[in-house]
Design a protein around this motif. Structure first.
Motif, PDB file in Angstrom:
ATOM      1  N   ALA A 266       0.828  -1.205   0.000  1.00  0.00           N
ATOM      2  CA  ALA A 266       0.000   0.000   0.000  1.00  0.00           C
ATOM      3  C   ALA A 266       0.862   1.255   0.000  1.00  0.00           C
ATOM      4  N   VAL A 267       1.955   1.242   0.754  1.00  0.00           N
ATOM      5  CA  VAL A 267       2.872   2.385   0.778  1.00  0.00           C
ATOM      6  C   VAL A 267       3.453   2.611  -0.615  1.00  0.00           C
ATOM      7  N   CYS A 268       3.880   1.532  -1.263  1.00  0.00           N
ATOM      8  CA  CYS A 268       4.457   1.657  -2.610  1.00  0.00           C
ATOM      9  C   CYS A 268       3.427   2.174  -3.596  1.00  0.00           C
ATOM     10  N   GLU A 269       2.191   1.686  -3.495  1.00  0.00           N
ATOM     11  CA  GLU A 269       1.126   2.142  -4.391  1.00  0.00           C
ATOM     12  C   GLU A 269       0.829   3.625  -4.163  1.00  0.00           C
ATOM     13  N   ASN A 270       0.807   4.059  -2.908  1.00  0.00           N
ATOM     14  CA  ASN A 270       0.581   5.473  -2.605  1.00  0.00           C
ATOM     15  C   ASN A 270       1.699   6.341  -3.172  1.00  0.00           C
ATOM     16  N   ARG A 271       2.926   5.853  -3.111  1.00  0.00           N
ATOM     17  CA  ARG A 271       4.047   6.607  -3.680  1.00  0.00           C
ATOM     18  C   ARG A 271       3.908   6.728  -5.195  1.00  0.00           C
ATOM     19  N   ARG A 272       3.463   5.641  -5.845  1.00  0.00           N
ATOM     20  CA  ARG A 272       3.260   5.692  -7.299  1.00  0.00           C
ATOM     21  C   ARG A 272       2.179   6.707  -7.651  1.00  0.00           C
ATOM     22  N   HIS A 273       1.090   6.697  -6.875  1.00  0.00           N
ATOM     23  CA  HIS A 273       0.016   7.659  -7.131  1.00  0.00           C
ATOM     24  C   HIS A 273       0.504   9.093  -6.925  1.00  0.00           C
ATOM     25  N   ALA A 274       1.288   9.311  -5.890  1.00  0.00           N
ATOM     26  CA  ALA A 274       1.819  10.646  -5.634  1.00  0.00           C
ATOM     27  C   ALA A 274       2.732  11.087  -6.778  1.00  0.00           C
ATOM     28  N   ALA A 275       3.544  10.174  -7.277  1.00  0.00           N
ATOM     29  CA  ALA A 275       4.429  10.507  -8.395  1.00  0.00           C
ATOM     30  C   ALA A 275       3.606  10.827  -9.639  1.00  0.00           C
ATOM     31  N   ASP A 276       2.533  10.073  -9.865  1.00  0.00           N
ATOM     32  CA  ASP A 276       1.662  10.348 -11.012  1.00  0.00           C
ATOM     33  C   ASP A 276       1.009  11.724 -10.884  1.00  0.00           C
ATOM     34  N   ARG A 277       0.564  12.064  -9.678  1.00  0.00           N
ATOM     35  CA  ARG A 277      -0.040  13.388  -9.470  1.00  0.00           C
ATOM     36  C   ARG A 277       0.984  14.488  -9.699  1.00  0.00           C
ATOM     37  N   ALA A 278       2.203  14.263  -9.266  1.00  0.00           N
ATOM     38  CA  ALA A 278       3.240  15.278  -9.405  1.00  0.00           C
ATOM     39  C   ALA A 278       3.583  15.522 -10.875  1.00  0.00           C
ATOM     40  N   THR A 279       3.511  14.488 -11.691  1.00  0.00           N
ATOM     41  CA  THR A 279       3.832  14.631 -13.110  1.00  0.00           C
ATOM     42  C   THR A 279       2.601  14.954 -13.943  1.00  0.00           C
ATOM     43  N   GLY A 280       1.445  14.946 -13.323  1.00  0.00           N
ATOM     44  CA  GLY A 280       0.223  15.272 -14.038  1.00  0.00           C
ATOM     45  C   GLY A 280      -0.406  14.097 -14.744  1.00  0.00           C
ATOM     46  N   ALA A 281       0.128  12.913 -14.546  1.00  0.00           N
ATOM     47  CA  ALA A 281      -0.431  11.712 -15.174  1.00  0.00           C
ATOM     48  C   ALA A 281      -1.572  11.202 -14.309  1.00  0.00           C
ATOM     49  N   LEU A 282      -2.756  11.235 -14.876  1.00  0.00           N
ATOM     50  CA  LEU A 282      -3.925  10.751 -14.151  1.00  0.00           C
ATOM     51  C   LEU A 282      -4.453   9.500 -14.837  1.00  0.00           C
ATOM     52  N   PRO A 283      -4.994   8.581 -14.044  1.00  0.00           N
ATOM     53  CA  PRO A 283      -5.545   7.380 -14.659  1.00  0.00           C
ATOM     54  C   PRO A 283      -6.754   7.726 -15.520  1.00  0.00           C
ATOM     55  N   THR A 284      -6.918   7.020 -16.611  1.00  0.00           N
ATOM     56  CA  THR A 284      -8.081   7.220 -17.451  1.00  0.00           C
ATOM     57  C   THR A 284      -9.052   6.088 -17.194  1.00  0.00           C
ATOM     58  N   GLY A 285     -10.300   6.413 -17.160  1.00  0.00           N
ATOM     59  CA  GLY A 285     -11.318   5.406 -16.901  1.00  0.00           C
ATOM     60  C   GLY A 285     -12.273   5.904 -15.831  1.00  0.00           C
ATOM     61  N   PRO A 286     -13.230   5.079 -15.488  1.00  0.00           N
ATOM     62  CA  PRO A 286     -14.211   5.502 -14.491  1.00  0.00           C
ATOM     63  C   PRO A 286     -13.584   5.676 -13.112  1.00  0.00           C
ATOM     64  N   ALA A 287     -14.148   6.581 -12.352  1.00  0.00           N
ATOM     65  CA  ALA A 287     -13.664   6.814 -10.999  1.00  0.00           C
ATOM     66  C   ALA A 287     -14.020   5.617 -10.130  1.00  0.00           C
ATOM     67  N   PRO A 288     -13.155   5.264  -9.183  1.00  0.00           N
ATOM     68  CA  PRO A 288     -13.488   4.173  -8.269  1.00  0.00           C
ATOM     69  C   PRO A 288     -14.758   4.499  -7.478  1.00  0.00           C
ATOM     70  N   GLU A 289     -15.433   3.484  -7.068  1.00  0.00           N
ATOM     71  CA  GLU A 289     -16.693   3.642  -6.331  1.00  0.00           C
ATOM     72  C   GLU A 289     -16.532   4.553  -5.106  1.00  0.00           C
TER      73      GLU A 289
END
Length: 62
Positions: A35-58
């Motif tokens: 979970a820590v590693c996944e949160n770091r990946r998400h933070a890095a994606d936010r910092a670079t402006g890369a957002l996931p494409t697709g429907p928002a999670p429930e």
């Protein structure tokens, strides 16, 4: 991409952990680290402006 380096100390720690901890505790620790590693990946994606494409999670739909 980051290279993952395995050390002798890390291997020894995992061995000691497997002997000392019950499997449930070990699994919980592995899940927490994942979970820590996944949160770091998400933070890095936010910092670079890369957002996931697709429907928002429930959990985000309100």
């Amino acid at each position: 991409m980051q290279a993952r380096i395995r050390s002798v100390g890390g291997t020894a720690l995992r061995l000691a952990e497997s002997v000392l901890l019950a499997s449930g505790q070990r699994q919980a620790r592995q899940n927490a680290w994942a979970a820590v590693c996944e949160n770091r990946r998400h933070a890095a994606d936010r910092a670079t402006g890369a957002l996931p494409t697709g429907p928002a999670p429930e959990s985000l739909r309100r």
